[in-house]
Design a protein around this motif. Structure first.
Motif, PDB file in Angstrom:
ATOM      1  N   GLY A  86      13.432  -6.744  -1.651  1.00  0.00           N
ATOM      2  CA  GLY A  86      12.272  -5.950  -2.033  1.00  0.00           C
ATOM      3  C   GLY A  86      10.979  -6.594  -1.562  1.00  0.00           C
ATOM      4  N   THR A  87       9.910  -6.394  -2.340  1.00  0.00           N
ATOM      5  CA  THR A  87       8.591  -6.899  -1.960  1.00  0.00           C
ATOM      6  C   THR A  87       8.528  -8.401  -2.189  1.00  0.00           C
ATOM      7  OG1 THR A  87       7.547  -4.802  -2.556  1.00  0.00           O
ATOM      8  CG2 THR A  87       6.126  -6.735  -2.356  1.00  0.00           C
ATOM      9  N   ILE A  88       8.143  -9.146  -1.145  1.00  0.00           N
ATOM     10  CA  ILE A  88       7.973 -10.598  -1.226  1.00  0.00           C
ATOM     11  C   ILE A  88       6.481 -10.882  -1.189  1.00  0.00           C
ATOM     12  CG2 ILE A  88       8.461 -12.807  -0.128  1.00  0.00           C
ATOM     13  CD1 ILE A  88      10.964 -11.619   1.034  1.00  0.00           C
ATOM     14  N   PRO A 114      -3.907  -2.853  -5.917  1.00  0.00           N
ATOM     15  CA  PRO A 114      -3.762  -2.620  -4.475  1.00  0.00           C
ATOM     16  C   PRO A 114      -2.880  -1.402  -4.220  1.00  0.00           C
ATOM     17  CG  PRO A 114      -3.476  -4.947  -4.972  1.00  0.00           C
ATOM     18  CD  PRO A 114      -3.515  -4.236  -6.295  1.00  0.00           C
ATOM     19  N   ILE A 115      -3.318  -0.545  -3.311  1.00  0.00           N
ATOM     20  CA  ILE A 115      -2.614   0.709  -3.010  1.00  0.00           C
ATOM     21  C   ILE A 115      -1.952   0.584  -1.641  1.00  0.00           C
ATOM     22  CG2 ILE A 115      -2.878   3.195  -2.698  1.00  0.00           C
ATOM     23  CD1 ILE A 115      -5.506   2.961  -4.296  1.00  0.00           C
ATOM     24  N   PRO A 116      -0.648   0.852  -1.534  1.00  0.00           N
ATOM     25  CA  PRO A 116       0.008   0.804  -0.222  1.00  0.00           C
ATOM     26  C   PRO A 116      -0.700   1.737   0.757  1.00  0.00           C
ATOM     27  CG  PRO A 116       1.643   0.955  -1.965  1.00  0.00           C
ATOM     28  CD  PRO A 116       0.306   1.145  -2.617  1.00  0.00           C
ATOM     29  N   GLU A 117      -0.803   1.300   1.979  1.00  0.00           N
ATOM     30  CA  GLU A 117      -1.510   2.087   2.991  1.00  0.00           C
ATOM     31  C   GLU A 117      -0.918   3.491   3.104  1.00  0.00           C
ATOM     32  OE1 GLU A 117      -2.091   2.295   7.832  1.00  0.00           O
ATOM     33  OE2 GLU A 117      -1.096   0.559   6.940  1.00  0.00           O
ATOM     34  N   GLN A 137      10.841  -5.905  13.290  1.00  0.00           N
ATOM     35  CA  GLN A 137      11.321  -4.656  12.695  1.00  0.00           C
ATOM     36  C   GLN A 137      10.216  -3.866  11.991  1.00  0.00           C
ATOM     37  OE1 GLN A 137      14.579  -5.779  10.131  1.00  0.00           O
ATOM     38  NE2 GLN A 137      15.579  -7.005  11.734  1.00  0.00           N
ATOM     39  N   GLY A 138       8.979  -4.374  12.008  1.00  0.00           N
ATOM     40  CA  GLY A 138       7.868  -3.648  11.394  1.00  0.00           C
ATOM     41  C   GLY A 138       7.953  -3.574   9.888  1.00  0.00           C
ATOM     42  N   LEU A 139       8.364  -4.681   9.228  1.00  0.00           N
ATOM     43  CA  LEU A 139       8.521  -4.671   7.773  1.00  0.00           C
ATOM     44  C   LEU A 139       7.249  -5.112   7.041  1.00  0.00           C
ATOM     45  CD1 LEU A 139      12.121  -6.183   7.464  1.00  0.00           C
ATOM     46  CD2 LEU A 139      11.432  -3.781   7.541  1.00  0.00           C
ATOM     47  N   PHE A 140       6.227  -5.552   7.772  1.00  0.00           N
ATOM     48  CA  PHE A 140       4.972  -5.941   7.133  1.00  0.00           C
ATOM     49  C   PHE A 140       4.049  -4.720   7.026  1.00  0.00           C
ATOM     50  CE2 PHE A 140       6.340 -10.123   8.653  1.00  0.00           C
ATOM     51  CZ  PHE A 140       6.135 -10.873   7.515  1.00  0.00           C
ATOM     52  N   SER A 141       3.273  -4.712   5.962  1.00  0.00           N
ATOM     53  CA  SER A 141       2.315  -3.617   5.769  1.00  0.00           C
ATOM     54  C   SER A 141       1.141  -4.147   4.948  1.00  0.00           C
ATOM     55  CB  SER A 141       2.982  -2.437   5.058  1.00  0.00           C
ATOM     56  OG  SER A 141       3.425  -2.817   3.764  1.00  0.00           O
ATOM     57  N   PHE A 142       0.127  -3.307   4.771  1.00  0.00           N
ATOM     58  CA  PHE A 142      -1.043  -3.660   3.972  1.00  0.00           C
ATOM     59  C   PHE A 142      -1.058  -2.845   2.682  1.00  0.00           C
ATOM     60  CE2 PHE A 142      -3.934  -5.329   7.567  1.00  0.00           C
ATOM     61  CZ  PHE A 142      -3.663  -6.637   7.199  1.00  0.00           C
ATOM     62  N   ALA A 143      -1.442  -3.537   1.596  1.00  0.00           N
ATOM     63  CA  ALA A 143      -1.854  -2.848   0.367  1.00  0.00           C
ATOM     64  C   ALA A 143      -3.359  -3.051   0.278  1.00  0.00           C
ATOM     65  CB  ALA A 143      -1.136  -3.424  -0.840  1.00  0.00           C
ATOM     66  N   LEU A 144      -4.086  -2.003   0.038  1.00  0.00           N
ATOM     67  CA  LEU A 144      -5.545  -2.028   0.111  1.00  0.00           C
ATOM     68  C   LEU A 144      -6.138  -1.933  -1.292  1.00  0.00           C
ATOM     69  CD1 LEU A 144      -5.612   0.386   3.121  1.00  0.00           C
ATOM     70  CD2 LEU A 144      -6.226  -2.001   3.219  1.00  0.00           C
TER      71      LEU A 144
END
Length: 819
Positions: free
Chosen positions: A596-598, A790-793, A563-570
Motif C-alpha cells: 500500500g502507501t509507503i 493532502p489530496i491525491p492528484e 512502473q510509475g508508482l509515485f504520485s503527489f498528494a497536494l
C-alpha cells in the motif's frame, strides 16, 4: 695464407652414409607420398562413383514420385477413389513404359490386399514393402534382382475420398545406368547372387545381371574371368581394385545396392586409367633421377663446406649452455678463434653470443631489482609506507588460519575520516595526501607493537590484531584513536580538524571469508558515520539486515520509478485572514502494489544520497509543471506549487539546465514554483548554495525554508539568502496554545521574518483555535489538517469546484471572524 685441414675419413664416411640414408629416406617418402596420392585419387574416384550413383538414383526416383504425386494432385476426377486411380494407371501404362521405363505397377489397399496389378504374379516383397510404407507413412526405394534387376519405388497415396493406398512401381534400371555412364565415363554392370549379404564372399561367385548390352556383358565377363579367384567383395567395396592386362589398366569399383535387404546386389564400375598409370610411372622415374642427382651434389658440397665450419660450430655450441646456466664469467674466459682473412657467419654468431651474454647479465640484474620493487609495490602503499589491501588479505588469511590452533579471536577495525573530501576539494589532492601521511603516523602512534595497520584505500585504514576470546580491547583502542584526532593535524602551516569513524568486527571462526570480515567492519563504520561520526560502532547482524533492506528498498524505488508508482498528494496553502487559496504543497506518495502507501519518511532517508533520489527529484519538478498546466486548463491560472528539493538534487549541476528546459517546454512562470529547502540543505555548502539560489532567483523561482527552527540556520545565513518564505515547523504550531515557550517562538519568528521582508507559512494547523491565534499573530499563510488533508492528484481536479467559492477554501474566511 691459411690452409684448411680435411676431416678424417671416418667422419667423412659417416657424413656420406648419413647423406645417402637421408636421400634414400626422402626418395622413399617422396615415392610413398606419390603412391598415396595416386591411391587417394583412385579412392576419390571410387567415392565419386558412389555419390553419382546415389544422386542419379534419387533424382530418377524423385522424378517418378513427382509424376505420380502430380497426377494425384491435378487429376482429381481419377484420384477420387481406388477405382479411378486403377483405371488411370491402366490407361497410362503404355505411356509409363515408354516414357519412364516402368515395368510393373501394383496398387494395394490399406489392409495390404492387392487391388490392381499389371503383372501376372505379385512377388512377396511387394506386400512386405507395402506394409512398411503404411507403417512409416513415407516412400522408399529398393533395387531387387530376380531374372532382371529393377528399381522398386513404394509410396503411400491418399485418395480424394480419404482412402489410404500403397503404390508400388517397378522401373527398369536402363535410364539409371545410362545417366551414370554419362557422368562417370565408366563401364557398368549389375552383379548379384541369390545368397545372403556377405562382404567376405569371393567376387567370382557374382553373376552379371540384366539390363546390360551384349558388348558390355562380354567385356565384363572377360574382366571377371581374369581377376584373382580369391579376390573378396570387401576389397572392392572399400577402395576399389586396380587391374592390368594387355589392353590397359583398369580401376574396378564395387558399390553395394541396398545391403539392408540382405541380398548380394552390386554395381560394378570399370574405369580405364591407362593414361594416369603411365603418367604415375614417369613421375616416379623423375623422382629417382632427382634423388640421385641431389645425393651427388650434396656430397660434393658437404666435403667443400663442412670441414672447417663444423668444428667451430661445435665449439660455440659447447659454450652457449653456460648462458642458460647464468655462468657469464666462465663464458667470457673462453676465447673464440677467428679468421685473419675474412669474417664469416660463424664469427658473427660468436660476436652475437658475446653481446647476448652481456645483455642477459644486465637483464638478470634489472629483473632482480624490478622483482623486489614490484613485490614492495604489490604489498605496500607508496604514500604512507603501510601495508596495502593485498597485504591485508594475506595477513588476515594467516590470522584466521591460526584460529584453528588457538582459542583467540581476530579483531578488524576499519577507520574512515569524516568529511575528508572537503580537504581534497578545498586544498587539492596533494594536500590531502600529506594529511593522510600525517594521519597514518598518528594512528600508528596509538597502536601496540603487535597491532597491524594497513591502508585500505583512499582515506580508509584497517587495524588488525589478535586477542584472547574473553578480552575486549577493541573499544579501548578505538576510543584512543578517536581521541588522538581531537587535536588538529598540521600540514604546511595549515591546521586541519577532522574526526574519524571506526567500525569494529571480530570473529573466532576460522572458516569466515576475508571479504566478509572486512565488509562487516565497513558496515559498522558507516553505521557510526550515520550516527554523526567521530565515534566507533561494533558490527551486529541488525546492521547487515539494515544494509540488505536498504539495497532492497533502492531496487524497489527504481522499479517504482519505472512502473510509475509515485504520485503527489497536494495539501492546500491558504491566506489565513481571507481564506483564499494560494497554492499547494506537493507531497510525495508511493503506492506499493503489495504494502500500500509507503510514507516518504520511511524511504527518503535511505535513498537520499543515491541516484534514485535525483531521479525522484527531477520527476517531481516536471510533475509540478504538469499540475500547473492542468490548473490553467481548469481555470485556476494563478496558483503555485511548492516542491521539496533534496540536498543532492540542489547541488546537482544538471538542476539549472533542467529547470530552464521545463520553463521553456511548459511556458509557465517560474514564480509559480516554490522550491522548498531544509535548513540542513542550506548550510551543507553555504557558498555553493548561495550561488545556485541567486541564479534560480534570477530565473524567477521563489524559495522557502522548510521546518524553520529545527535545524542549524542562523540569522546571518538567513540575511544572505534570497529566501521568500519561511515555514514554521508543526512542532511549534501544535503547542503554541498550551505552551508559552512555543507561543513565544512562533510570535518572534513571525515578527522577525516579516521584518526581513519575507512571508511566513505555519505548518500543521489542526484546530480552529490555532488558526485564529495565527491570524492574531499576523501570520500570512497556513496549511494543515484543519484546512485540508493532502489530496491525491487524481482526486483534486474534480474536488476543486466544490472546495472553492470565489477562490476561498471552504468558508475559511468566516473562521477568524467568529468570536
Amino acid at each position: 695464407m691459411r690452409r684448411y685441414l680435411s676431416l678424417p675419413f671416418k667422419i667423412m664416411g659417416l657424413l656420406m652414409a648419413f647423406l645417402l640414408i637421408a636421400s634414400i629416406s626422402l626418395t622413399y617418402l617422396w615415392v610413398g607420398q606419390s603412391n598415396q596420392n595416386y591411391a587417394f585419387q583412385q579412392k576419390k574416384l571410387h567415392d565419386k562413383d558412389q555419390q553419382q550413383f546415389q544422386l542419379i538414383r534419387d533424382m530418377l526416383r524423385t522424378q517418378v514420385e513427382s509424376w505420380f504425386a502430380s497426377f494425384l494432385h491435378f487429376q482429381a476426377e481419377y484420384s477420387q477413389n481406388p477405382d479411378g486411380i486403377a483405371s488411370f494407371m491402366e490407361d497410362e501404362f503404355e505411356y509409363l513404359q515408354f516414357e519412364w521405363h516402368i515395368n510393373n505397377l501394383w496398387i494395394l489397399e490399406g489392409e495390404g490386399n492387392l487391388y490392381f496389378s499389371t503383372s501376372k504374379t505379385t512377388p512377396d516383397y511387394i506386400f512386405e514393402d507395402a506394409s512398411k510404407a503404411l507403417k512409416t507413412q513415407s516412400s522408399f526405394s529398393y533395387i531387387r534382382c530376380l531374372e532382371e534387376c529393377q528399381q522398386l519405388i513404394t509410396m503411400p497415396i491418399l485418395t480424394q475420398d480419404g482412402d489410404m493406398l500403397v503404390l508400388s512401381i517397378g522401373s527398369s534400371l536402363i535410364e539409371t545406368l545410362a545417366a551414370l555412364n554419362r557422368s562417370t565415363f565408366a563401364k557398368l554392370a549389375i552383379l548379384s547372387t541369390d545368397s545372403s549379404f556377405d562382404k567376405t564372399e569371393k567376387l567370382a561367385n557374382l553373376k552379371v545381371k540384366m539390363p546390360i548390352s551384349f558388348s558390355n556383358k562380354e567385356f565384363m565377363q572377360n574382366i571377371l574371368a581374369q581377376l584373382p579367384a580369391n579376390l573378396s567383395i570387401s576389397e572392392l567395396l572399400d577402395s576399389g581394385y586396380r587391374f592390368e592386362n594387355e589392353k590397359g589398366v583398369y580401376l574396378l569399383g564395387l558399390i553395394a545396392v541396398d545391403p539392408e535387404l540382405g541380398n548380394q546386389t552390386y554395381l560394378l564400375f570399370v574405369h580405364d586409367i591407362s593414361e594416369q598409370s603411365l603418367a604415375h610411372k614417369r613421375y616416379q622415374k623423375k623422382v629417382f633421377f632427382i634423388s640421385i642427382s641431389v645425393v651427388v651434389l650434396c656430397s660434393i658440397t658437404l666435403v667443400l663446406l663442412s670441414m672447417q665450419f663444423r668444428k667451430r660450430l661445435l665449439l660455440l655450441a659447447a659454450q652457449l649452455p653456460l648462458l642458460a646456466s647464468k655462468k657469464y664469467r666462465q663464458f667470457r674466459t673462453f676465447k673464440f678463434a677467428k679468421s685473419h682473412l675474412f669474417i664469416d657467419e660463424i664469427e658473427l654468431l660468436q660476436d652475437s653470443a658475446c653481446l647476448l651474454a652481456d645483455e642477459l647479465e644486465s637483464m638478470d640484474r634489472k629483473i632482480e631489482l624490478n622483482t623486489r620493487e614490484l613485490e614492495n609495490i604489490a604489498m605496500y602503499d607508496r604514500l604512507t609506507g603501510l601495508p596495502n589491501r593485498n597485504m591485508l588479505n594475506h595477513q588476515l588469511k594467516k590470522q584466521l588460519a591460526s584460529l584453528k590452533r588457538d582459542s583467540n579471536k581476530v579483531i578488524v577495525m576499519l577507520l574512515d575520516f569524516d568529511k575528508f573530501r572537503k580537504i581534497n576539494d578545498t586544498h587539492g589532492h596533494q594536500m590531502g595526501d600529506s594529511f593522510l601521511a600525517q594521519a597514518a603516523r598518528r594512528i600508528r602512534g596509538s597502536l601496540r607493537d603487535s597491532d597491524m595497520l594497513f591502508r585500505f584505500g583512499g582515506d580508509e585504514f584497517v587495524v588488525v590484531f589478535v586477542e584472547k576470546a574473553m578480552m575486549e580491547g577493541a573499544p579501548i583502542l578505538a576510543s584512543k584513536i578517536i581521541e588522538s584526532f581531537r587535536e588538529p593535524i598540521a600540514v604546511d602551516q595549515l591546521l586541519f580538524y577532522s574526526s574519524c569513524s571506526i567500525g569494529i568486527t571480530s570473529t573466532n571462526n576460522a572458516d569466515i571469508l576475508v571479504d566478509d570480515l572486512v565488509r562487516q567492519s565497513d558496515i559498522a563504520m558507516y553505521a557510526s558515520k550515520d550516527s554523526g561520526g567521530g565515534q566507533y560502532d561494533t558490527f551486529t547482524n541488525n546492521m547487515l539486515t539494515a544494509v540488505i533492506r536498504k539495497v532492497e528498498l533502492e531496487n524497489e524505488v527504481r522499479n517504482a520509478l519505472d512502473q510509475g508508482l509515485f504520485s503527489f498528494a497536494l495539501q492546500p496553502q491558504v491566506n489565513i485572514d481571507s481564506g483564499k487559496l494560494i497554492g499547494f504543497e506537493a507531497l510525495l506518495r508511493w503506492i506499493h502494489p503489495e504494502r500500500g502507501t509507503i510514507p516518504p519518511d520511511e524511504f527518503i532517508p535511505i535513498i537520499e544520497s543515491s541516484e534514485n533520489m535525483l531521479k525522484i527529484g527531477y520527476w517531481g519538478l516536471k510533475k509540478a509543471f504538469e499540475i500547473l498546466k492542468k490548473f490553467d486548463e481548469l481555470g485556476y491560472p494563478d496558483l503555485k506549487i511548492a516542491v521539496n528539493l533534496s540536498a543532492s538534487q540542489f547541488l546537482d549541476p544538471d538542476l539549472l539546465p533542467f529547470l530552464r528546459e521545463q520553463v521553456r517546454v511548459f511556458r509557465r512562470s517560474p514564480s509559480q514554483i516554490e522550491l522548498e529547502l531544509t535548513e540542513r540543505t542550506v548550510v551543507a555548502d553555504i557558498d555553493h548554495t548561495l550561488e545556485i539560489m541567486r541564479q534560480l532567483k534570477e530565473m524567477g523561482f521563489i524559495f522557502s525554508i522548510d521546518d524553520f527552527g529545527t535545524g542549524y540556520s542562523s540569522l546571518a545565513y538567513l540575511k544572505q539568502m534570497p529566501v521568500d518564505i519561511i515555514k514554521i515547523d508543526r512542532s511549534f504550531v501544535s503547542g503554541m496554545n498550551d505552551n508559552s515557550a512555543d507561543m513565544q517562538i512562533v510570535s518572534s519568528t513571525i515578527a522577525m521574518v516579516q521584518n526581513l521582508g519575507m512571508k511566513v507559512v505555519a505548518e500543521g494547523i489542526e484546530t480552529s483555535a490555532q488558526f485564529k491565534l495565527l491570524s492574531q499573530l499576523k501570520c500570512e499563510i497556513g496549511q494543515g489538517y484543519f484546512i485540508s488533508r493532502p489530496i491525491p492528484e487524481a482526486d483534486l481536479y474534480s474536488l476543486l469546484p466544490d472546495k472553492l467559492k470565489s477562490d476561498v477554501w471552504e468558508d475559511l474566511d468566516k473562521i477568524t471572524k467568529l468570536p
